[in-house]
Design an enzyme around this catalytic site. Sequence first.
Site, mmCIF file in Angstrom:
data_model
loop_
_atom_site.group_PDB
_atom_site.id
_atom_site.type_symbol
_atom_site.label_atom_id
_atom_site.label_comp_id
_atom_site.label_asym_id
_atom_site.label_seq_id
_atom_site.Cartn_x
_atom_site.Cartn_y
_atom_site.Cartn_z
ATOM 1 N N HIS A 36 26.415 -39.332 0.719
ATOM 2 C CA HIS A 36 24.979 -39.637 0.604
ATOM 3 C C HIS A 36 24.338 -39.892 1.973
ATOM 4 C CE1 HIS A 36 21.261 -41.662 -0.313
ATOM 5 N NE2 HIS A 36 21.738 -42.821 0.094
ATOM 6 N N HIS A 84 22.764 -46.332 7.020
ATOM 7 C CA HIS A 84 21.669 -47.045 6.353
ATOM 8 C C HIS A 84 22.095 -47.932 5.180
ATOM 9 C CE1 HIS A 84 21.348 -43.661 3.396
ATOM 10 N NE2 HIS A 84 20.926 -44.627 2.599
ATOM 11 N N GLU A 113 24.251 -53.645 3.566
ATOM 12 C CA GLU A 113 24.237 -54.149 2.197
ATOM 13 C C GLU A 113 25.625 -54.631 1.761
ATOM 14 O OE1 GLU A 113 22.179 -52.367 -1.697
ATOM 15 O OE2 GLU A 113 22.051 -51.140 0.113
ATOM 16 N N ASP A 114 26.650 -53.954 2.245
ATOM 17 C CA ASP A 114 28.003 -54.248 1.771
ATOM 18 C C ASP A 114 28.732 -55.295 2.598
ATOM 19 O OD1 ASP A 114 27.634 -52.274 -0.152
ATOM 20 O OD2 ASP A 114 28.144 -50.746 1.330
ATOM 21 N N ASP A 144 16.440 -41.072 2.700
ATOM 22 C CA ASP A 144 17.291 -41.706 1.694
ATOM 23 C C ASP A 144 16.731 -41.392 0.308
ATOM 24 O OD1 ASP A 144 19.057 -43.530 0.405
ATOM 25 O OD2 ASP A 144 17.533 -45.115 0.560
ATOM 26 N N ASP A 170 -5.083 -18.538 -9.319
ATOM 27 C CA ASP A 170 -5.593 -17.283 -8.803
ATOM 28 C C ASP A 170 -6.271 -17.436 -7.461
ATOM 29 O OD1 ASP A 170 -4.661 -15.358 -10.338
ATOM 30 O OD2 ASP A 170 -6.488 -14.998 -11.486
HETATM 31 MN MN MN Z 1 20.818 -44.827 0.400
#
Ligand code: MN
Length: 719
Positions: A61, A85, A89-90, A152, A272
């Site tokens: 990802h 990125h 978070e982890d 992302d 058109d």
């Molecule tokens: Mn992400």
Amino acid sequence: MATRPDIAAETGSRFLISDLCKMLESYLDEDQVQDVYRAYLFGAEAHEGQRRVSGEPYIYHPIAAARILAELRLDHKTIVAAILHDVIEDTPTAKEQIADSFGTEVAELVDGVSKLTQIEFETQAEAQAENFRKMILAMVRDIRVILVKLADRLHNMRTLGVMPPDKRRRIARETLDIYAPIANRLGINALRVELEDLGFAALYPLRYKVLEKAVLASRGHRKEVLNKIEAAIKRRVGQEELQGRILSREKHLYSLYKKIRDKTLSFEETYDVYAFRIVVDEIDTCYRALGIMHNLFKPVPGKFKDYIAIPKANGYQSLHSILFGPYGVPIEVQIRTEEMDKIAESGVAAHWVYKGSEENIDQMNAGAREWLRELLEMQTHAGDSLEFLENVKLDLFPDAVYVFTPAGEIMKLQHGATVIDFAYAVHTDVGNTCIASRVDRQLVPLRTVLRNGQTVEIVTAVGAHPSPAWLSFVVSAKARSNIRHYQKNLKREEAVELGRRMLERALGVFETSADKVPGKRVRALLDEYHLKTEEDLLVEIGLGRRSSVLVAQALSPSGYGGSDAENNGTAMQPLVIKGSEGMVTRFSKCCRPIPGDPVVGVITGGRGMMIHTQACRNIADDKYPAENCIDVQWEPGLDEEFPVEISVIVEEHRGVLARVATIIGDTDSNIENVGIEERDGLTNNLLFRLTVHNRQHLARVMRRVRSLPSVIKISRTKG
Ligand code: MN
């Protein structure tokens, strides 16, 4: 756009870090690519063992997100941040580690992106608004945070299929409401177009399919016309020895959808249109090319726009014109330089493009910064995130009008801006004390919508105040937030005074005045509203919590003591409109509103309230004074029947009317009236007035009728 990469093909095969590095080598230095590879090792370790919902290892990802930014040719720090990125978070200590390994700039970028992702909220609306606010604040620090966030989101949208339906819809809506408009505002066309189409497909899968099918069906016939026009242009451009590329363009599905939805154009009318782009070497050549095009095909008057001399707010530059093509088809041309073309695709991102040309980009970037600064100012005024979001959304649609101050200074306002918006654009104080205005030396009402090229003069008065009624017509976020701000901070005495003036004016509409209203009547109304004193009522009006017109109506003779017949009418009236507060409501025959239509209530001199659709011509043409127009809504869960008119164009043959009528009857709708208009001997136009419960019901009726083979076209008629 015809040049868009094929999404399906891209996601089919896995894109590896080696592929990314190869891409980067084409424009970055060796040690910069090396940094990206180190970031990959760092990320791969951090995400070790994690998988996406799709089951694939997580690290793919961030690599995919980095690829999107590499396609825009962004600098290596942005690419590194994209790869990292989701790391913070982890692991809580990751920020310092990133700073050690890749420098504080990258660490700040990654931290900024994580902060946008981490927040969780009680309600959806609140979450969206707060996210948005954070995003704006992050952008002010470093716009690259948003670029990573957009990449992302784009990759998440590309892989949205694995999510459960409700989550898919939520993410799609957020994409269309927030991310795509931001990409647009920042001028990053390449990202915007794809975000919009993916969002559209996920939010309205059925509509997307129908439109896609219609496009495919008409493409064959288009091709022929397109080739003819292209050949004519190429020939002429060749004769004039002009250097340039000629591209034919196709509108992307979401923009077709929006055009059809907003302007109630049919698919044919929208699709058109034949669009070409001519990309040349320099600015002078643009104007020469324009001359050649106007000589080849006649231009449609009033459609020429010079965005080279006056660029759009997001930095976009181009010449636009519409021409009468062969067979009467309209041709849209855009003419621009290679440089402008590049900026049109990557917008603000162009600033970080490796070894980009400086001057133009700096100018555009200054524009973006200016916008962000305005947003920041607005957010310090706004009470909460929701209000801020509402304000900012108004700002995300960059169509602009240009008008002049009396001193000849040019002012850029957004499309639909009124005199009041102009006053606030000049200065907050000018807006706050505005009492009258002249446009091209004529006195005009304050709600007047401004057009390009007008000269606008504002008359102010010391001690004058903004009126809450202005909120019903201003379009700019600045005017809106200032009026609200004023209202909120009004002292009680001022609110009383303002309320008194507003009520007095509104009573005038009903041909009465405050001293003619019996005290008994006032008392009764206060009881009804659960208010203690007359002052309380005036405060409510002054603060905009209650409509002065509705209070005046309740206090005027027609509101409490009119003829018996009218009172009976009131009693019999089912309560269908919220905000009408017991007034006699009638439904206008010009637009025939049905539940589900956005509506406006218009106070008609003592005779109650007339309900129009917001889209009604009479409303759009400003036929009624602003203070008589009130925002109203349908009561939920109505079961009444409402008349509505539809036009059905059918092939003429026996029994077709009966068949259409039967189908309508089968869908639980009553036909009140039928008319037939002959057209050309081959087709007839059947005009039905029928009753439905609401818009969904009408859509069901129309869908059923459309399924008849002899029906060519069906539409709701308005006026
Ligand atoms: Mn992400």
